[in-house]
Design an enzyme around this catalytic site. Structure first.
Site, short mmCIF file in Angstrom:
data_model
loop_
_atom_site.label_atom_id
_atom_site.label_comp_id
_atom_site.label_asym_id
_atom_site.label_seq_id
_atom_site.Cartn_x
_atom_site.Cartn_y
_atom_site.Cartn_z
N ASP A 14 9.03 -4.22 -1.93
CA ASP A 14 8.81 -5.19 -3.01
C ASP A 14 8.50 -6.58 -2.45
OD1 ASP A 14 8.61 -6.13 -5.56
OD2 ASP A 14 10.75 -6.03 -6.01
N HIS A 31 -0.74 -7.04 -0.90
CA HIS A 31 -0.70 -5.57 -0.81
C HIS A 31 -1.32 -5.10 0.51
CE1 HIS A 31 0.92 -5.37 -4.75
NE2 HIS A 31 -0.19 -5.73 -5.39
N LEU A 125 8.49 12.89 12.21
CA LEU A 125 8.87 12.18 10.98
C LEU A 125 8.07 12.66 9.77
CD1 LEU A 125 10.26 9.49 9.71
CD2 LEU A 125 8.01 8.49 10.06
C1 FPP Z 1 5.66 -4.33 -4.98
O1 FPP Z 1 5.28 -5.66 -4.77
C2 FPP Z 1 4.76 -3.45 -4.31
C3 FPP Z 1 3.96 -2.53 -4.92
C4 FPP Z 1 3.95 -2.30 -6.36
C5 FPP Z 1 3.04 -1.73 -4.14
C6 FPP Z 1 3.56 -1.28 -2.84
C7 FPP Z 1 2.44 -0.94 -1.97
C8 FPP Z 1 2.35 -1.26 -0.68
C9 FPP Z 1 3.41 -2.00 0.06
C10 FPP Z 1 1.20 -0.87 0.12
C11 FPP Z 1 1.11 0.60 0.06
C12 FPP Z 1 0.56 1.12 1.22
C13 FPP Z 1 0.22 2.40 1.34
C14 FPP Z 1 -0.14 2.88 2.64
C15 FPP Z 1 0.20 3.33 0.21
P1 FPP Z 1 4.88 -6.51 -6.04
O2 FPP Z 1 3.42 -6.44 -6.20
O3 FPP Z 1 5.68 -6.04 -7.21
O4 FPP Z 1 5.36 -7.91 -5.56
P2 FPP Z 1 5.92 -9.06 -6.51
O5 FPP Z 1 7.16 -8.51 -7.16
O6 FPP Z 1 6.22 -10.16 -5.56
O7 FPP Z 1 4.84 -9.41 -7.49
#
Ligand code: FPP
Length: 234
Positions: A14, A31, A125
């Site tokens: 997150d 992201h 893994l």
């Molecule tokens: C939350 O941050 C994150 C997500 C909803 C997406 C997670 C995805 C990744 C970390 C990349 C994925 C990578 C692969 C390889 C599939 P947020 O957008 O909710 O952050 P915020 O709460 O600060 O807005």
């Protein structure tokens, strides 16, 4: 460090958006940077002998985001695999996915399924992506499948136990997570693995996911190793 390593670590990644905002960048940049953290932490987990790493990459609630962001999040798995799959294979990593496949765009599903099939025999893994995953709907599907077995006379009600439920969840043969990590300072489970996390150790950090390093990861594991798990006993 290498003793009592958690067998299964689950992570709610997150804070990508806030990380980007702080730097005056678009959310997509967060992201993209979060994708690089996925690589770093996968290698770090593999190096200390973690057997399963489950990453919450997209929740069933994330469809509510603006289309441009959803489209980008659906591009990330294929981008990640395009860049990293060869190295994952060299490191004997097995890729898996859990979640509702039916709503994923064909290009996302194709990339993931290709990686899954190319790594199915790897014995290192297990890198398990939770993609279009929601725990309540996972449990409802399991309950419906069990109810069907009872209705059709294949199971008796008194045969319904925890292991039957486990068997019907998307985690299938995987052990429950020993450790859950959530980044970015939020203290919630957000519909993630509610059944499987019943006895997991929880570890939270204020660090945003793109800024999460191997050192933070090791800190979480070391904290886990200091805790005594009693499973309700004394
Ligand atoms: C939350 O941050 C994150 C997500 C909803 C997406 C997670 C995805 C990744 C970390 C990349 C994925 C990578 C692969 C390889 C599939 P947020 O957008 O909710 O952050 P915020 O709460 O600060 O807005």
């Amino acid at each position: 460090m290498l003793e009592n390593v958690p067998e299964h670590i689950a992570i709610i990644m997150d804070g990508n958006g806030r990380w980007a905002k702080r730097r005056g960048l678009p959310r997509m940049a967060g992201h993209h940077s979060g994708m690089k953290t996925v690589k770093r932490i996968t290698m770090a987990a593999n190096a200390i002998g973690v057997k399963y790493l489950t990453l919450y990459a997209f929740s069933t609630e994330n469809w509510k985001r603006p289309k441009e962001e959803v489209d980008y999040l659906m591009k990330l798995p294929e981008l990640f695999l395009e860049i990293e799959l060869d190295e994952l294979i060299q490191n004997n990593v097995q890729v898996r996915m859990m979640g509702d496949r039916s709503l994923l765009p064909p290009h996302t599903l194709k990339a993931v399924e290709e990686a899954v099939s190319k790594t199915v025999h790897n014995t290192g893994l297990v890198l398990n992506f939770a993609l279009n995953y929601g725990s309540r709907s996972e449990m409802l599907l399991a309950v419906k499948a069990i109810a069907r077995e009872v209705q059709e006379g294949r199971k008796r009600i008194d045969e319904i136990d925890e292991s039957l439920m486990d068997h019907h969840l998307l985690t299938g043969d995987m052990p429950d997570p020993d450790l859950l990590i959530r980044t970015s300072g939020e203290l919630r489970l957000s519909n993630f693995m509610l059944w499987q996390l019943a006895y997991s150790e929880l570890w939270f950090t204020d660090v945003y996911w793109p800024a999460f390093t191997e050192e933070h990861f090791h800190e979480a594991v070391q904290e886990y190793q200091r805790r005594i798990r009693r499973y309700g006993g004394i």
